[in-house]
Design a protein around this motif. Sequence first.
Motif, PDB file in Angstrom:
ATOM      1  N   LEU A   1       0.648  -1.306  -0.109  1.00  0.00           N
ATOM      2  CA  LEU A   1       0.229  -0.406   0.636  1.00  0.00           C
ATOM      3  C   LEU A   1       0.755   1.059   0.026  1.00  0.00           C
ATOM      4  O   LEU A   1       0.477   2.332  -0.967  1.00  0.00           O
ATOM      5  CB  LEU A   1      -0.567  -0.517   1.339  1.00  0.00           C
ATOM      6  CG  LEU A   1      -2.349  -0.761   1.099  1.00  0.00           C
ATOM      7  CD1 LEU A   1      -2.786  -0.773   2.629  1.00  0.00           C
ATOM      8  CD2 LEU A   1      -3.239  -0.281   0.333  1.00  0.00           C
ATOM      9  N   PHE A   2       2.913   1.470   1.042  1.00  0.00           N
ATOM     10  CA  PHE A   2       3.292   2.621   1.300  1.00  0.00           C
ATOM     11  C   PHE A   2       3.301   3.529  -0.752  1.00  0.00           C
ATOM     12  O   PHE A   2       3.243   4.623  -0.653  1.00  0.00           O
ATOM     13  CB  PHE A   2       4.201   2.089   1.452  1.00  0.00           C
ATOM     14  CG  PHE A   2       4.128   2.081   2.897  1.00  0.00           C
ATOM     15  CD1 PHE A   2       3.085   2.771   3.496  1.00  0.00           C
ATOM     16  CD2 PHE A   2       4.800   2.229   3.638  1.00  0.00           C
ATOM     17  CE1 PHE A   2       2.368   2.277   4.857  1.00  0.00           C
ATOM     18  CE2 PHE A   2       4.720   2.014   5.093  1.00  0.00           C
ATOM     19  CZ  PHE A   2       3.851   1.807   5.976  1.00  0.00           C
ATOM     20  N   PRO A   3       3.624   2.701  -1.807  1.00  0.00           N
ATOM     21  CA  PRO A   3       4.141   3.237  -2.559  1.00  0.00           C
ATOM     22  C   PRO A   3       2.760   3.433  -3.197  1.00  0.00           C
ATOM     23  O   PRO A   3       3.714   4.728  -4.395  1.00  0.00           O
ATOM     24  CB  PRO A   3       4.940   2.033  -3.584  1.00  0.00           C
ATOM     25  CG  PRO A   3       4.347   0.722  -2.863  1.00  0.00           C
ATOM     26  CD  PRO A   3       4.568   1.095  -1.784  1.00  0.00           C
ATOM     27  N   TRP A   4       1.957   2.764  -3.302  1.00  0.00           N
ATOM     28  CA  TRP A   4       1.150   3.752  -4.392  1.00  0.00           C
ATOM     29  C   TRP A   4      -0.127   4.774  -3.333  1.00  0.00           C
ATOM     30  O   TRP A   4      -0.611   5.526  -3.931  1.00  0.00           O
ATOM     31  CB  TRP A   4      -0.566   2.228  -3.907  1.00  0.00           C
ATOM     32  CG  TRP A   4      -2.380   2.438  -3.862  1.00  0.00           C
ATOM     33  CD1 TRP A   4      -2.764   2.640  -4.863  1.00  0.00           C
ATOM     34  CD2 TRP A   4      -2.924   2.650  -2.887  1.00  0.00           C
ATOM     35  NE1 TRP A   4      -3.700   3.373  -5.051  1.00  0.00           N
ATOM     36  CE2 TRP A   4      -4.365   3.634  -3.740  1.00  0.00           C
ATOM     37  CE3 TRP A   4      -3.176   3.033  -2.242  1.00  0.00           C
ATOM     38  CZ2 TRP A   4      -5.015   3.332  -3.377  1.00  0.00           C
ATOM     39  CZ3 TRP A   4      -4.136   3.931  -0.758  1.00  0.00           C
ATOM     40  CH2 TRP A   4      -5.154   3.457  -1.940  1.00  0.00           C
ATOM     41  N   ALA A   5      -0.075   4.632  -2.015  1.00  0.00           N
ATOM     42  CA  ALA A   5      -0.616   5.852  -1.479  1.00  0.00           C
ATOM     43  C   ALA A   5      -0.115   7.348  -1.761  1.00  0.00           C
ATOM     44  O   ALA A   5      -0.275   8.286  -1.864  1.00  0.00           O
ATOM     45  CB  ALA A   5      -0.522   5.828   0.576  1.00  0.00           C
ATOM     46  N   VAL A   6       1.583   7.316  -1.819  1.00  0.00           N
ATOM     47  CA  VAL A   6       2.517   8.500  -2.456  1.00  0.00           C
ATOM     48  C   VAL A   6       2.113   8.599  -3.741  1.00  0.00           C
ATOM     49  O   VAL A   6       2.006   9.472  -3.965  1.00  0.00           O
ATOM     50  CB  VAL A   6       4.337   7.562  -2.026  1.00  0.00           C
ATOM     51  CG1 VAL A   6       4.543   8.736  -2.684  1.00  0.00           C
ATOM     52  CG2 VAL A   6       4.687   7.161  -0.653  1.00  0.00           C
TER      53      VAL A   6
ATOM     54  N   PHE B   1      -0.703   8.107  -5.193  1.00  0.00           N
ATOM     55  CA  PHE B   1      -2.001   8.211  -5.691  1.00  0.00           C
ATOM     56  C   PHE B   1      -2.790   9.431  -6.518  1.00  0.00           C
ATOM     57  O   PHE B   1      -3.479   8.415  -6.736  1.00  0.00           O
ATOM     58  CB  PHE B   1      -2.661   8.135  -4.228  1.00  0.00           C
ATOM     59  CG  PHE B   1      -4.231   8.007  -4.055  1.00  0.00           C
ATOM     60  CD1 PHE B   1      -4.784   6.952  -4.143  1.00  0.00           C
ATOM     61  CD2 PHE B   1      -4.945   9.825  -3.770  1.00  0.00           C
ATOM     62  CE1 PHE B   1      -5.828   6.515  -3.922  1.00  0.00           C
ATOM     63  CE2 PHE B   1      -5.898   9.431  -4.228  1.00  0.00           C
ATOM     64  CZ  PHE B   1      -6.754   8.377  -4.171  1.00  0.00           C
ATOM     65  N   LYS B   2      -2.029  10.761  -6.050  1.00  0.00           N
ATOM     66  CA  LYS B   2      -3.155  11.584  -6.862  1.00  0.00           C
ATOM     67  C   LYS B   2      -2.565  11.493  -8.271  1.00  0.00           C
ATOM     68  O   LYS B   2      -3.310  11.725  -9.241  1.00  0.00           O
ATOM     69  CB  LYS B   2      -1.626  12.798  -6.564  1.00  0.00           C
ATOM     70  CG  LYS B   2      -2.998  13.218  -4.558  1.00  0.00           C
ATOM     71  CD  LYS B   2      -2.337  14.112  -4.118  1.00  0.00           C
ATOM     72  CE  LYS B   2      -3.267  14.869  -2.420  1.00  0.00           C
ATOM     73  NZ  LYS B   2      -2.464  15.353  -1.864  1.00  0.00           N
TER      74      LYS B   2
END
Lengths: 369, 118
Positions: free
Chosen positions: B77-82, B84-85
């Motif tokens: 989830l971490f790289p996806w969250a970074v 995300f935009k």
Amino acid sequence: MPLPLSIFILVSVIKSAIVLGVLLTAVAYTVWLERKVVGHMQNRWGPTRVGPFGLLQPAADGIKFLFKEDLTPPHVYKPLFIAAPMMALIFALTSISVIPFGNSFTFGPFSVPQFLPFHYEMPFHWGGAVIGPYSIPFQITDVNIGLLMILGVTSMGVYGVALAGWSSNNKYSLLGGLRASAQMVSYEIALGLSLVGVLIQSGSFSLRAIVDAQGGHFWGFIPRWNIFHWQFIGFFIYLMAAYAETNRIPFDLPEAETELVAGYHTEYSAMKFAMFFMAEYTNMITVGCVATLLFFGGWHGPLFGPPLVQALLPVFWFAAKIFCFLFLYIWVRGTLPRFRYDQLMSFGWKFLLPLAIANLVATAIFVAW
Amino acid sequence: MPQNYVPIFIFMAVIGVLLPLTLLAAKLVRPDNPSKTKLMPYECGIDPIDSARGRYTVRYYIVAILFVVFDVETIFLFPWAVKFKALGIFGLVEMMVFLVILIAGFVWVWAKGALEWV
């Protein structure tokens, strides 16, 4: 202007020494603060004998740790028994190296006097030139995956505790070590997930970028900190998970004095015991730093006064926010009783984890929309 | 920049030298007179019955296995969250599909009683 390599290394060593000195002093005085505050909460005085208000108590404790007999019983596995406390403390301290304490400190440009010879690495060979401006961040080093680094290094801390418990070859220690490792890995998931909301909003792993994204105000007076910016639930998940990660009351099952004597450090004495102690308090400070950086706007705060004061105020605000966290830790310790182990596990897995996933989904949908 | 990681190792080296030095300094000044009773495993003064290297409950193993599964998910989830935009609605939908599969697994684990601590 980047610093020349030799100066860069010199500056790093000096910064390491300063941060280590400040950090270990802070650790010592957190212990003093805890004893004092918990003492007053329990209608006692806390330390009063050594120095005014017992302020020299940490120094006395340090000397006593040094002069105490240090038993290494024959039944322990010696290499790990000696390595475990050092591992716990090294990993606890290392995570502080990527934490920014404030903006950068800029100096220069200087004009170098004509007579002064300079090292060949400098962009010129002799004086008379203008160098700088150099900007040194209030941080040992600024890496762009700072948060990931902290999560990785702090989760290594479980090795110190688990190995101490196992190598002691004592039933209390083994139980403490097992409890600690199960608890720390369980709450680590909720801890990691609670930070995803912040990452979605700020779009960076760099702690500096996350803090910069929290500058400014809503409607001119509410600071734009993440806790006021939809991450309220995320903060509370983080707070609870962090208390469990640092083995503090109400999650201090690994050390539970009333059932396990001292848990994983039952067999430790003198300096090795002090290392576990320092590691625990260092972890508390790290948790306070991360909470401040991610949810409470880091070093943002009102700035006023002459330029020198304005340069140092951010560091003051940062320290003040961490102090509030440490006080909260102590307050909770003076207030709450200990969980039962099955309650602890079901709280982490059945409450915090689903809540963290819900918070993450809600944040994602909100930001996308 | 890779050179930004160097100070971390400098810091670790400073600590790594300092801690053994502290232990060594303590060794020079502290008393050392062990006795038979002092060296016994500490069990509140009662003679220990057998070794601590016994067996312990299987729950700890289950927690460890569950941790590996869910922690890998967190890391994912971490790289996806970074990013995300940048990923936009596509990223959101993809991750929701991933989370639904994961939550299905979580519900199954829960229903099987793997989260009960008895």
